[in-house]
Design an enzyme around this catalytic site. Structure first.
Site, PDB file in Angstrom:
ATOM      1  N   THR A 114      46.024  40.151  43.648  1.00 35.02           N
ATOM      2  CA  THR A 114      45.201  41.193  43.024  1.00 35.02           C
ATOM      3  C   THR A 114      44.921  42.291  44.036  1.00 35.02           C
ATOM      4  O   THR A 114      45.151  42.116  45.229  1.00 35.02           O
ATOM      5  CB  THR A 114      43.818  40.659  42.603  1.00 35.02           C
ATOM      6  OG1 THR A 114      43.050  40.386  43.785  1.00 35.02           O
ATOM      7  CG2 THR A 114      43.961  39.421  41.759  1.00 35.02           C
ATOM      8  N   ASP A 115      44.382  43.399  43.568  1.00 38.20           N
ATOM      9  CA  ASP A 115      43.801  44.364  44.497  1.00 38.20           C
ATOM     10  C   ASP A 115      42.403  43.844  44.882  1.00 38.20           C
ATOM     11  O   ASP A 115      41.888  42.869  44.320  1.00 38.20           O
ATOM     12  CB  ASP A 115      43.751  45.773  43.893  1.00 38.20           C
ATOM     13  CG  ASP A 115      43.691  46.834  45.002  1.00 38.20           C
ATOM     14  OD1 ASP A 115      43.416  46.478  46.166  1.00 38.20           O
ATOM     15  OD2 ASP A 115      43.922  48.023  44.710  1.00 38.20           O
ATOM     16  N   TYR A 116      41.805  44.545  45.822  1.00 39.00           N
ATOM     17  CA  TYR A 116      40.566  44.108  46.465  1.00 39.00           C
ATOM     18  C   TYR A 116      39.441  43.850  45.440  1.00 39.00           C
ATOM     19  O   TYR A 116      38.971  44.773  44.793  1.00 39.00           O
ATOM     20  CB  TYR A 116      40.128  45.208  47.426  1.00 39.00           C
ATOM     21  CG  TYR A 116      39.309  44.744  48.594  1.00 39.00           C
ATOM     22  CD1 TYR A 116      39.906  44.497  49.825  1.00 39.00           C
ATOM     23  CD2 TYR A 116      37.945  44.562  48.485  1.00 39.00           C
ATOM     24  CE1 TYR A 116      39.154  44.078  50.907  1.00 39.00           C
ATOM     25  CE2 TYR A 116      37.189  44.142  49.561  1.00 39.00           C
ATOM     26  CZ  TYR A 116      37.805  43.902  50.765  1.00 39.00           C
ATOM     27  OH  TYR A 116      37.052  43.493  51.842  1.00 39.00           O
TER      28      TYR A 116
END
Ligand code: BGC
Length: 766
Positions: free
Chosen positions: A303-305
């Site tokens: 995932t992104d952050y």
């Protein structure tokens, strides 16, 4: 601890009813064969045996541990975990780290984990090395204006080499989001507005970062991001909602991702945004149906952050636990920094909300990547301190950075051939906040790049042109309305033969969370420019920016403009090379430059509309107070020489399914200097089952032509190059008439036409 917000609301299931017609089985099989590149690396059988054996020893908790990615404290873009992540890693509760770096630091963490955890599974260490590591290259948008895929490959290769020498095995690049809105600060991180160019840039970077063999300790695993349509953020505001219809998604935003997958990209990062009501991190259609099934992606999805957690804000889940379930069920293998898989996934599996086989699959994909990287063989393969010293900031990397920076400038205007300046020029005034500025030349997302590596413009001119007297004066700040430096700047200009204005954006005015509603030069800089222009000196604007700017006044009033973006460590040398004619500029814009923000979004591959603009007819598509035309079109860029196009030829006027159209054009260098030209090929599909863009880039070639010489440039078009998402949502081409254009930019072209006689569905390959 992560910031916690209580979100109430209905739980939305992640199931998706696709409107798209599924590709046929043969199409999928063909693609699958094409995409098994990662598996072809190394011995699949041995790897399977090793991982089967390892997984047979792992508890469910340990398998979940592999899916957890935790941030260290460098370059963070969100909340950081407060617990001692190394202790957790020693217990097998963490599979990878991001933003930790230096071979020494990483060695210590890796050793603690390998020696203390029950199964000794090594960590992956990831970092955002997007346009360089210890050597900073031009920002990706700048580099895309070179239209030079070898340049991208070289940048990625060197970046990987430096990052791998400093402990890292994984980079969060390339960023391949198509972006058509200059308000969006992250336009700086990608290759601009065009999918065809985006495809080539995606491939080149994946090949550069990963090389032919992931286990080569001089390469790193790449991570293509942000899947998908992140660049379509409404109003150009970062993280904002997107409304991207299926067809635009397939035609415009997904192709560079598919190209990266086909090039064997090791990992893929989800996007922060929602698309049509579904956050990308919980989008099963995107991550499983399209990416893993249709495209047969065999790396892992991260995932992104904190974006699993962010679903609690999006409002498609009631709480963190449900967010984890939606993400895992959608196909997310690794959770970046939400700590949700870590804290909730076990319970979700026990409750039957997540099938254990999905955790197994995620764990397997991650372990496979560690295996391919050679980490099981030697967990410290990236942590050789001697290698760190030898590789980081190696002089050859700076040579490459200078070469690439030279190629990444675009000459936008050059009235009366002000540029190049003669080497006999006695004096230049160098004015502006970027004139002697190291830090901001690093550009957005320079992460490990440091200012002392940067040669400023002042230094660059002084060391390359020692006979030229440089009268330097900063004159003003970027935005602060303080005119106290104006006087000195005007004095410097008065006593000089030529004025160079180093103006534009700070590095942090573009990049993540750097959206802007004004894309003009800041007021104080404009004022100073206007004062200088009153002197009527030969004046050149060196425009620094991470995004297209609306510079209509400047384009009308300043005789020469060189778009220099943020060029990284070698900015000053490369700018001096171009300004004094040691390099003839060859860059071409990869984003349309609007006249004003009111024209945004503006891009070349637009549709015709039912009322195409007609100056004679009021009720056609237009503005009352502006022309429709951009200030500078996509593909535009001047040279110190001139090029003429002639003899556009095609070898047939009709092609069928099995034919190839051969195209040739003569390009002559009609000026006094040798130069390079980016020859561009566009087509228009005149009638489709759905409306088609008025032009689409289908090829380009960058060629060097000596003064007075002519070269013939050849292109080919196959029917599959003309495919798009048709009315029934299948990917294919349709019989009909096409216009074909070849030229120096998207507007100045020669034209011919041809007919395609067949219609067919084809694989979604590029
Ligand atoms: C960015 C990503 C980046 C990640 C890790 C996020 O904020 O959107 O592009 O890779 O942080 O640093």
């Amino acid at each position: 601890m992560l910031l916690a917000f209580a979100v109430s609301g209905a739980c939305v299931s992640c199931s998706f009813i696709s409107t798209a017609q599924k590709p046929s089985n043969e199409t999928i099989q063909e693609q699958t064969a094409n995409n098994k590149k990662l598996n072809a690396w190394g011995n699949q059988k041995e790897m399977d045996a090793f991982i089967n054996d390892l997984m047979s020893k792992m508890t469910l908790e340990e398998k979940i541990g592999q899916t957890v990615l935790v941030a260290s404290y460098w370059n963070v873009t969100g909340p950081v975990s407060e617990y001692d992540y190394v202790d957790d890693a020693k217990e097998g509760k963490i599979g990878a780290f991001l933003n930790a770096r230096t071979s020494d630091f990483i060695y210590r963490i890796q050793k603690a984990v390998v020696e203390n955890s029950r199964l000794g599974i090594p960590m992956m260490f990831g970092f955002d090395a997007i346009h360089g590591y210890s050597t900073t290259f031009p920002t990706p948008l700048a580099m895309s204006t070179s239209w030079d895929m070898e340049a991208f490959k070289t940048m990625a290769k060197i970046t990987a080499k430096e990052a791998a020498a400093d402990g890292l095995s994984w980079t969060y690049a390339p960023m391949v989001d198509i972006a058509r809105d200059p308000r969006w600060g992250r336009i700086a991180e990608g290759a601009g507005e065009d999918p065809y160019l985006g495809i080539q840039v995606a491939k080149a970077q994946v090949e550069g970062f990963q090389g032919d063999d992931l286990s080569d300790p001089f390469t790193v695993a790449a991570c293509v991001k942000h899947f998908a349509a992140y660049g379509a953020a409404q109003a150009g505001r970062d993280y904002n909602t997107t409304d991207v219809p299926e067809r635009a998604l397939r035609d415009m935003y997904l192709p560079p991702f598919k190209a990266a997958v086909d090039a064997g990209v090791a990992t893929l990062m989800t996007a922060f945004n929602e698309i049509d009501g579904v956050p990308a991190t919980g989008d099963k259609r995107l991550l499983t149906d399209i990416l893993k099934n249709e495209w047969a992606f065999d790396g892992f999805v991260v995932t992104d952050y904190t974006s699993i957690y962010e679903m609690t804000h999006h409002g498609n889940v009631a709480d963190k636990k449900e967010a984890g379930e939606v993400a895992m069920n959608a196909g997310v293998d690794m959770d970046m920094q939400s700590d949700i898989y870590k804290n909730y996934l076990l319970e979700s599996v026990k409750e039957g909300k997540v099938n254990e086989s999905l955790v197994d699959e995620a764990c397997r994909r991650i372990l496979e990547m560690k295996y391919r990287l050679g980490l099981f063989e030697d967990p410290y393969r990236y942590c050789d301190m001697e290698r760190t010293k030898e590789v980081l900031k190696h002089p050859s990397h700076f040579e490459a950075a200078r070469d690439i920076a030279q190629k990444s400038m675009v000459l936008l205007k050059n009235e009366n051939d002000i540029l190049p300046l003669s080497k006999n020029t006695k004096s230049v005034a160098l004015i502006g906040p970027l004139a002697d500025n190291q830090y901001d030349q690093l550009g957005a997302w320079h992460t490990a790049g440091t200012p002392e590596t940067v040669t400023t413009i002042l230094k660059g001119i002084e060391q390359n042109q020692p006979n030229v007297k440089v009268n330097f004066s900063q004159g003003c700040d970027f935005e602060k309305m303080d005119k106290s430096g104006f006087k000195e700047a005007i004095e410097a200009a008065k006593k000089s033969d030529v004025v160079l204005l180093a103006m534009g954006e700070r590095q942090d005015m573009s990049g993540e969370a750097a959206s802007r509603v004004s894309i003009e030069l800041p007021a104080i800089q404009k004022e100073l420019i206007k004062e200088v222009m009153k002197l009527n000196k030969p004046t050149v604007l060196l425009l620094h920016n991470g995004r297209p700017l609306a510079i209509e006044w400047e384009a009308e009033n300043i005789p020469a403009i060189l778009e220099v973006w943020h060029l990284g460590s070698e900015a000053g040398n490369a700018i001096a090379d171009v300004v004094f004619g040691d390099y003839n500029p060859s860059g071409k814009l990869t984003t349309t430059f609007p006249r004003s923000l009111g024209q945004v979004p503006i891009f070349y591959n637009t549709k015709n509309t039912g009322r195409p603009f007609n100056p004679e007819d009021h009720f056609t598509t237009r503005y009352q107070d502006s022309s429709n035309d951009p200030l500078f079109p996509f593909g535009f860029g001047l040279s110190y020489t001139t090029f003429e196009y002639s003899d556009l030829k095609i070898d047939k006027t009709e092609i069928g399914a099995d034919d190839v159209l051969n195209i040739s054009v003569n390009v002559s260098n009609t000026g006094k200097m040798d130069g390079e030209e980016v020859v561009q090929l566009y087509v228009r599909d005149l009638v489709g089952s759905v409306t088609r863009p008025i032009k689409e880039l289908k090829g380009f070639e960058k060629i060097a032509i000596e003064s007075g010489k002519t070269k013939t440039v050849n292109f080919q078009i196959k029917p599959s190059d003309l495919a798009f998402t048709r009315l029934d949502y299948s990917w294919g081409y349709e019989a009909g008439d096409f216009q074909l254009f070849v030229g120096t930019n998207s507007q100045e072209v020669l034209e011919t036409s041809f007919k395609l006689t067949d219609s067919n569905e084809v694989p979604y390959n590029f």
